[in-house]
Design an enzyme around this catalytic site. Structure first.
Site: not given
Ligand code: CTP
Length: 403
Positions: A212-214, A280
């Site tokens: 995943g990402n932030h 994102a």
């Protein structure tokens, strides 16, 4: 959330029996998220108390030009009150008050405030049926219409006199619904359908782990909120986030993976007027997500990744009349790369976030963007809150619609 959320609404009460319903009206407006102040004619106090209205509005109630405090007279500034308001709703509006409004008479604070108001003014007539039908009243209505003072039509029913007919003040719920509908009618994105993606995507490694990402989703959620406030019907498709939305103009669809986001976007895109892709999205995902939790059996672990589908690019291929907007996060040759991305993905606008700018990016409350159009036109904005950035972006889109 209602379109009236955050709006400043002045409720004007004149002396009709329907004034007893105004605490409910004030309550509904407060519940819709509006800040409410009340101005009433001195005789209206015979029908409803200022204390009740002050309690429900959580504000001081005004009824005279001055208030007496510590033996000093303090001026209740009608001009300030009128300019404070985004909307002025006069309910109940009696024949007496309406005819004075139509003739510029100014012998109480409510009327002085009306004459000073620059915002849209609505009135809900309340009177007996013969008074309502009288030619003098009809002339008043026409005169008020010529001043752009907006009538909330009276209802039909039993009146205080016992007679049955037209003249009953619209119910508080009807007044709120009327104003909301009228506000919507004047908004620049009314009748526009807007698809927005937000947040990260999670790509499963096994049943308990993911890539995943932030991304917090904040930028997309702000765009959705601002678009809804501008009258749009919004579909907000977001990856995992702690953010929530409770706006009845926003349909929220929660997804997890890039593939799910792709599928939902394609399900809705054809019916959209505008699509803004701020999510994102993961560019890669594990080729084969394990069906059981991966055990730490070996010294190293290799996970083969495969590209996800580029949602933005895929919409660029099928787009007809939609305005398609993408985001770009660049670290070098920012403008050049963003312009190429706009072309390659067939976008109308691209919003460039630069990682080189402090305060811009994933987890921050602020963002600094440059918006680029198809002709290479470039607008660089200052560091702003994400709400302000959303407003700037939607303004650019509205300009495109009117081009
Ligand atoms: N995007 C998308 N689907 C993907 C990847 C990105 O819809 N699978 C959208 C994002 O929502 C955003 C834009 O594409 O609007 C951002 O793309 P970005 O990640 O900056 O660029 P890429 O196209 O992935 O190219 P690169 O990584 O080479 O910069």
């Amino acid at each position: 959330m209602s379109l009236l959320s955050g709006k400043k609404i002045l409720v004007g009460i004149s002396a009709g029996i329907a004034a007893y319903k105004t605490p409910i009206l004030v309550r509904l407006l407060v519940k819709a998220g509006a800040e409410v102040k009340v101005v009433m004619t001195p005789s209206a106090k015979d029908f409803v108390t200022p204390l009740t209205l002050s309690t429900v509005s959580k504000n001081e109630v005004f009824s005279t030009f001055t208030k007496e405090e510590n033996e000093n007279a303090i001026w209740n500034n009608h001009v300030e009150l009128a300019l404070w308001a985004d909307f002025f709703i006069i309910a109940p509006a009696t024949t007496n008050t309406l005819s004075k409004m139509a003739n510029g008479i100014c012998d109480n604070l409510l009327l002085a405030t009306y004459l000073s108001a620059k915002c849209p003014v609505y009135y809900a007539p309340a009177m007996d049926l013969d008074m309502y039908k009288h030619l003098a009243t009809q002339v008043t209505f026409n005169k008020l219409a010529s001043f752009q003072t907006i009538q909330i039509p009276a209802g039909y029913g039993e009146l205080a006199s016992g007679l049955v007919g037209e003249g009953r003040m619209a119910e508080p719920e009807e007044i709120v619904a009327f104003v909301e509908k009228d506000v919507l009618k004047n908004l620049p994105l009314r009748n526009k359908k807007v698809l927005i993606t937000a947040g990260p995507t999670y790509e499963a490694i096994d049943p308990v782990r993911f890539i995943g990402n932030h991304s917090s989703g904040k930028m997309g959620f702000e765009i959705a909120q601002v678009a809804a406030n501008l009258g749009a019907e919004v579909i907000l498709i977001s990856g995992p986030t702690h953010l929530t939305t409770s706006n009845n103009q926003i349909k929220y669809i929660s997804v997890t993976s890039a593939q799910q986001m792709y599928d939902v976007c394609h399900e809705y895109f054809n019916a959209m007027d505008i699509a803004i892709l701020s999510a994102a999205v993961a560019d890669y995902r594990p080729k084969n997500a394990a069906t059981q939790k991966i055990k730490k059996a070996t010294a190293t672990l290799h996970i083969d990744l495969e590209p996800t589908k580029d949602i933005l690019a895929s919409l660029g291929v099928i787009k007809k009349n939609q305005i398609l907007v993408g985001f770009a996060l660049e670290t070098e040759n920012e403008i050049e790369n963003a312009k190429n991305k706009l072309k390659k993905k067939n976008l109308n606008l691209i919003v460039l976030n630069s990682l080189n700018d402090k305060g811009a990016g994933f987890k921050s409350e602020t963002n600094k963007v440059t918006i680029i159009d198809q002709k290479g036109g470039l607008k660089e904005f200052d560091l702003k809150t994400k709400t302000e950035v959303a407003k700037d972006l939607l303004n650019e889109i509205i300009l495109l619609i009117h081009e």
